[in-house]
Scaffold this motif. Structure first.
Motif, short mmCIF file in Angstrom:
data_model
loop_
_atom_site.label_atom_id
_atom_site.label_comp_id
_atom_site.label_asym_id
_atom_site.label_seq_id
_atom_site.Cartn_x
_atom_site.Cartn_y
_atom_site.Cartn_z
N GLY A 117 -8.22 18.39 17.27
CA GLY A 117 -7.16 19.20 16.66
C GLY A 117 -5.95 19.37 17.56
N ASP A 118 -6.15 19.26 18.88
CA ASP A 118 -5.04 19.38 19.83
C ASP A 118 -4.00 18.29 19.61
N ASN A 119 -4.44 17.16 19.10
CA ASN A 119 -3.54 16.02 18.91
C ASN A 119 -3.27 15.71 17.44
N LEU A 120 -3.59 16.65 16.56
CA LEU A 120 -3.29 16.47 15.14
C LEU A 120 -1.78 16.34 14.97
N PHE A 121 -1.33 15.31 14.26
CA PHE A 121 0.10 15.04 14.05
C PHE A 121 0.86 15.04 15.38
N ARG A 122 0.23 14.50 16.41
CA ARG A 122 0.76 14.57 17.78
C ARG A 122 2.22 14.14 17.88
N ASP A 123 2.57 13.01 17.31
CA ASP A 123 3.93 12.49 17.49
C ASP A 123 4.96 13.25 16.67
N TRP A 124 4.52 14.00 15.69
CA TRP A 124 5.42 14.86 14.92
C TRP A 124 5.53 16.24 15.56
N ARG A 125 4.46 16.66 16.24
CA ARG A 125 4.44 18.01 16.83
C ARG A 125 5.11 18.09 18.19
N TYR A 126 5.01 17.01 18.98
CA TYR A 126 5.45 17.07 20.38
C TYR A 126 6.39 15.92 20.72
N ASP A 127 7.31 16.18 21.65
CA ASP A 127 8.17 15.11 22.15
C ASP A 127 7.44 14.34 23.25
N GLU A 128 8.12 13.36 23.86
CA GLU A 128 7.47 12.50 24.86
C GLU A 128 7.07 13.26 26.12
N TRP A 175 -11.80 14.57 11.52
CA TRP A 175 -12.21 15.41 12.66
C TRP A 175 -11.04 16.26 13.16
N ALA A 176 -9.86 15.64 13.28
CA ALA A 176 -8.69 16.35 13.81
C ALA A 176 -8.27 17.49 12.88
N LEU A 177 -8.26 17.22 11.58
CA LEU A 177 -7.88 18.26 10.62
C LEU A 177 -8.87 19.42 10.66
N ALA A 178 -10.15 19.10 10.67
CA ALA A 178 -11.19 20.15 10.70
C ALA A 178 -11.16 20.91 12.02
N ASP A 179 -10.99 20.20 13.13
CA ASP A 179 -10.97 20.86 14.44
C ASP A 179 -9.77 21.78 14.59
N PHE A 180 -8.66 21.44 13.92
CA PHE A 180 -7.48 22.29 13.95
C PHE A 180 -7.71 23.59 13.18
N GLY A 181 -8.65 23.54 12.23
CA GLY A 181 -8.97 24.75 11.45
C GLY A 181 -8.77 24.62 9.96
N PHE A 182 -8.39 23.43 9.50
CA PHE A 182 -8.24 23.25 8.06
C PHE A 182 -9.61 23.05 7.41
N ARG A 183 -9.82 23.68 6.26
CA ARG A 183 -11.03 23.49 5.46
C ARG A 183 -10.73 22.71 4.18
N SER A 186 -5.98 27.97 6.44
CA SER A 186 -7.02 26.93 6.47
C SER A 186 -6.82 25.88 5.38
N ILE A 187 -5.65 25.91 4.71
CA ILE A 187 -5.35 24.96 3.65
C ILE A 187 -4.07 24.20 4.02
N LEU A 188 -4.16 22.88 4.02
CA LEU A 188 -3.00 22.02 4.24
C LEU A 188 -2.59 21.43 2.90
N VAL A 189 -1.32 21.57 2.54
CA VAL A 189 -0.80 20.99 1.30
C VAL A 189 0.20 19.91 1.70
N ALA A 190 -0.10 18.67 1.35
CA ALA A 190 0.71 17.54 1.80
C ALA A 190 1.21 16.73 0.62
N GLY A 191 2.20 15.88 0.89
CA GLY A 191 2.76 15.03 -0.15
C GLY A 191 1.77 13.99 -0.65
N LYS A 192 2.19 13.27 -1.67
CA LYS A 192 1.35 12.27 -2.33
C LYS A 192 0.92 11.16 -1.38
N ASN A 203 -17.37 15.41 6.54
CA ASN A 203 -17.14 16.26 7.70
C ASN A 203 -16.79 17.70 7.31
N GLY A 204 -17.15 18.10 6.09
CA GLY A 204 -16.97 19.48 5.67
C GLY A 204 -15.55 19.87 5.31
#
Length: 197
Positions: free
Chosen positions: A39-50, A87-95, A68-74, A113-114
């Protein structure tokens, strides 16, 4: 896995279509085999700069949006078949992940993975994204038993489909092995009858 019945939560909107698994968890972070820490690296390149600093403007860096809910585009979860994306989505806390279309392999990895992938119509997805983006306190209810997702403020809702076997596994917190162990007596009875004939 944790049992899944009903979740009521605020949600995180990502109004981007065609999010692939490399954007969810970049390939350079796939070396670990333990599910913890992805979860620390979920969407890593969108969340953090170099330099590892959070980028302003990306929704996961905006404290207004949590839940705990992620709503994303198509078309969510396309690309390579890496299970690490779930794993990354679940570890970040999304159900729950909501979209109007999921790649099949991602959907199966999520369910294993639940993590519940809720596929809705394009129109309902647009409504969710609009309401959640304009009101970070908007609560969404996801009821697995009746297979319904609902905006609590307005009552707008939609049914969603799920494989009955995977639904049963989520409701009981089972992976495939847990499920087999839960019906071991039936397996033994079947084998006993089969061997006699």
């Amino acid at each position: 896995m944790e049992k899944f019945k009903t979740i009521t939560s605020t949600a995180v909107p990502i109004q981007i279509e065609n999010i692939d698994t490399d954007q969810i968890i970049p390939a350079r972070y796939l070396k670990a085999t333990d599910r913890e820490g992805f979860g620390d690296n979920l969407f890593r390149d969108w969340r953090y700069d170099e330099n590892g600093r959070p980028k302003q403007g990306f929704v996961l860096n905006d404290n207004k949006y949590r839940g705990s809910i992620l709503v994303a585009g198509k078309n969510f979860g396309s690309g390579s078949s890496r299970e690490h994306a779930a794993w990354a989505l679940a570890d970040f806390g999304f159900r729950v992940v909501v979209s109007s279309f999921f790649a099949d392999i991602f959907k199966n990895n999520a369910l294993n993975n639940g993590l519940l992938p809720v596929q809705v119509s394009d129109a309902f997805l647009s409504l969710l994204l609009e309401r959640i983006s304009s009101n970070p306190h908007e609560e969404v209810l996801v009821n697995l038993d009746v297979q319904e997702i609902r905006l609590l403020s307005s009552g707008d809702s939609e049914q969603f489909e799920i494989n009955p076997y995977k639904k049963q596994c989520l409701q009981n917190g089972y992976d495939d092995i847990d499920y087999l162990l839960s019906i071991l007596d039936k397996v033994a009875e079947y084998e006993s009858k089969t061997l006699r004939t």
